[in-house]
Design an enzyme around this catalytic site. Structure first.
Site, short mmCIF file in Angstrom:
data_model
loop_
_atom_site.label_atom_id
_atom_site.label_comp_id
_atom_site.label_asym_id
_atom_site.label_seq_id
_atom_site.Cartn_x
_atom_site.Cartn_y
_atom_site.Cartn_z
N SER A 31 50.55 51.04 52.08
CA SER A 31 50.28 52.64 52.10
C SER A 31 50.52 53.56 53.05
CB SER A 31 49.63 52.88 51.03
OG SER A 31 50.53 54.61 50.57
N GLU A 89 49.79 38.83 28.87
CA GLU A 89 50.60 37.74 29.38
C GLU A 89 52.32 38.01 28.81
OE1 GLU A 89 49.42 33.85 28.43
OE2 GLU A 89 47.36 34.41 28.91
N LYS A 111 43.50 52.46 49.44
CA LYS A 111 44.21 51.67 50.27
C LYS A 111 43.97 52.01 51.95
CE LYS A 111 47.03 50.36 47.80
NZ LYS A 111 47.75 49.46 47.46
N ASP A 154 44.44 38.99 35.73
CA ASP A 154 44.04 40.06 36.16
C ASP A 154 43.01 40.06 37.79
OD1 ASP A 154 43.06 43.10 35.84
OD2 ASP A 154 42.37 42.69 33.41
N ASN A 197 49.59 42.83 45.11
CA ASN A 197 50.88 43.76 45.71
C ASN A 197 49.79 44.58 43.79
OD1 ASN A 197 52.98 45.41 44.99
ND2 ASN A 197 52.72 44.51 42.81
N VAL A 253 41.41 56.74 50.02
CA VAL A 253 40.27 55.59 50.55
C VAL A 253 39.91 54.18 49.92
CG1 VAL A 253 37.99 55.54 50.02
CG2 VAL A 253 38.42 57.97 50.27
N TYR A 263 43.13 57.07 46.27
CA TYR A 263 44.42 56.25 46.24
C TYR A 263 44.37 56.20 48.04
CZ TYR A 263 48.49 54.06 46.58
OH TYR A 263 49.74 53.34 46.49
N ARG A 317 48.63 41.44 34.38
CA ARG A 317 47.68 40.78 33.56
C ARG A 317 47.83 40.83 31.83
NH1 ARG A 317 45.27 47.22 33.62
NH2 ARG A 317 47.75 47.92 33.42
#
Ligand code: NAP
Length: 282
Positions: free
Chosen positions: A139, A39, A196, A62, A89, A194, A192, A37
Site C-alpha cells: 500500500s 470454502e 504494510k 487461511d 494479497n 505499521v 495498517y 479462507r
C-alpha cells in the site's frame, strides 16, 4: 505432477485478489489457484470465473491458520512439486470509524497483514521453484516515511536484520499499543501503516535472501481500489488495481522493487511520494 507453471493468489474470493486471478487466468501460462479462507466463498468465486470461460483451481487457505497453511503446502508439493508465482494479497483494514478497541485493531491488523503473510511465505518458500516470483500487495501506507521515528526507520532498514528480528520489532509495536505508548515511541497511530511497512521490510529482506535462487520478491501499491475494504470508496476498479501487480507477475523485472499504481518504482526510504492525503494536497 504437471510440467507447466503454477500460480497462487491469497485472499482471492473477491476484490483485488479476484481481479488478480482473472488477469492470471487470461495471461499466465500455467495453472492458477484461487485461494480463500472460506470454502464456499472461494468455490463461488471460482464458479464465476469458470462461467466466464476461465479455468482457475480452488484450494482453501487461511493464512492466519498454521494447519491450513501446512495442508496447502503439502497439497502443492504432492500435486505439482513446485510453485512459480505467489501473490500475497489477503489483508484487512479497520477504517477510521471502526469501533473495535485500539489494541484489538493493532493485534488483528498485524496478525493478518504481516505475521500471516510472513508465516505463509516461510512455509511455501521451499516449494517455490528457482526463478520464481513472490509479489506482496502492499500500500502507499507501506512507505517508510509513514513511521515518524527516525530510530525505528533505521531499524526497519537494517539489512542485517533477520526475519525473527523483524517479527520481534513488529511485536514491539503491539506491545507499545498495549501500554498506550505507540505514538510516544514513534510508530504513529495506524496499525495498517505499521503492518504494510513490515510487509515492505520483509519484501526487501526476502529478496536479498532468495537472490541466489533467482527468485524475485517485489511489493506493490495497487492504488485506492473500490472494494469491500474501502466500502466501495476508491478511484479505481479492482481490475485497474490489478494492472501493476500483473505486470510484475507476467513480465521480467528485477526483485526488491516497490511499485506504485502508475508503474513508478518508488524508493521505499525516499520522500513520501503521495500527492494527496485524505483528499488534501500535501
Ligand atoms: P477486500 O475486498 O476486503 O479483500 C480482502 C481479501 O482478503 C478477502 O478475500 C478476504 O477474505 C481476504 N482475507 C482476509 N483475511 C484472510 C485470511 N486470514 N486468510 C485468507 N484470506 C483472508 O480488500 P481489497 O481491497 O481487495 O484488498 C486486497 C489487498 O490490497 C489487501 O492486502 C489490501 O491491504 C491491499 N490494498 C487495498 C487498497 C484498496 O484501496 N482497496 C489499497 C492499498 C492496498 P474474506 O472475504 O473471507 O474476508
Amino acid at each position: 505432477m504437471s510440467g507447466s507453471k503454477v500460480a497462487i493468489v491469497t485472499g482471492a474470493n473477491k476484490g483485488l485478489g479476484f481481479a488478480l486471478v482473472k488477469g492470471l487466468c487470461e495471461k499466465f501460462e500455467g495453472t492458477v489457484y484461487l485461494t480463500s479462507r472460506d470454502e464456499k466463498r472461494g468455490n463461488d468465486a471460482c464458479k464465476e470465473l469458470i462461467e466466464m470461460g476461465f479455468k482457475p483451481r480452488f484450494h482453501q487457505l487461511d493464512v492466519t491458520d498454521p494447519d491450513s497453511i501446512a495442508r496447502f503446502c503439502v497439497y502443492m508439493k504432492n500435486k505439482h512439486g513446485f510453485v512459480d508465482l505467489i501473490i500475497n494479497n489477503a489483508g484487512i483494514l479497520f477504517l477510521k470509524d471502526a469501533q473495535e478497541p485500539k489494541l484489538y485493531q493493532a493485534e488483528q491488523t498485524l496478525f493478518v497483514n504481516f505475521f500471516a503473510l510472513v508465516n505463509f511465505c516461510e512455509a511455501i518458500i521451499p516449494t517455490v521453484r528457482d526463478g520464481g516470483k513472490i509479489i506482496n500487495i502492499s500500500s502507499s501506507s507501506g512507505h517508510l516515511s509513514r513511521i515518524p521515528s527516525e530510530e525505528l526507520r533505521k531499524k526497519l532498514q537494517n539489512t542485517e536484520m533477520t526475519v525473527e528480528g523483524l517479527k520481534s520489532l513488529m511485536n514491539s509495536y503491539v506491545n507499545a499499543v498495549k501500554v498506550n505508548k505507540e505514538i510516544e515511541i514513534g510508530w504513529g497511530d495506524s496499525p495498517y501503516v505499521v503492518s504494510k511497512v513490515g510487509v515492505n521490510a520483509y519484501t526487501f529482506m526476502l529478496n536479498r535472501r532468495l537472490v541466489n535462487r533467482g527468485i524475485t520478491v517485489n511489493c506493490v501499491h495497487p492504488g485506492y481500489v473500490k472494494s469491500d475494504m474501502t466500502r466501495g470508496g476508491g478511484d479505481r476498479s479492482a481490475s485497474q488495481g490489478a494492472v501493476e501487480p500483473l505486470k510484475l507477475a507476467l513480465e521480467d523485472h528485477p526483485g526488491g522493487l516497490y511499485v506504485w499504481q502508475d508503474g513508478q518504482v518508488v524508493p521505499w526510504d525516499g520522500p513520501d511520494p503521495r500527492g494527496y492525503i485524505d483528499g488534501k494536497k500535501l
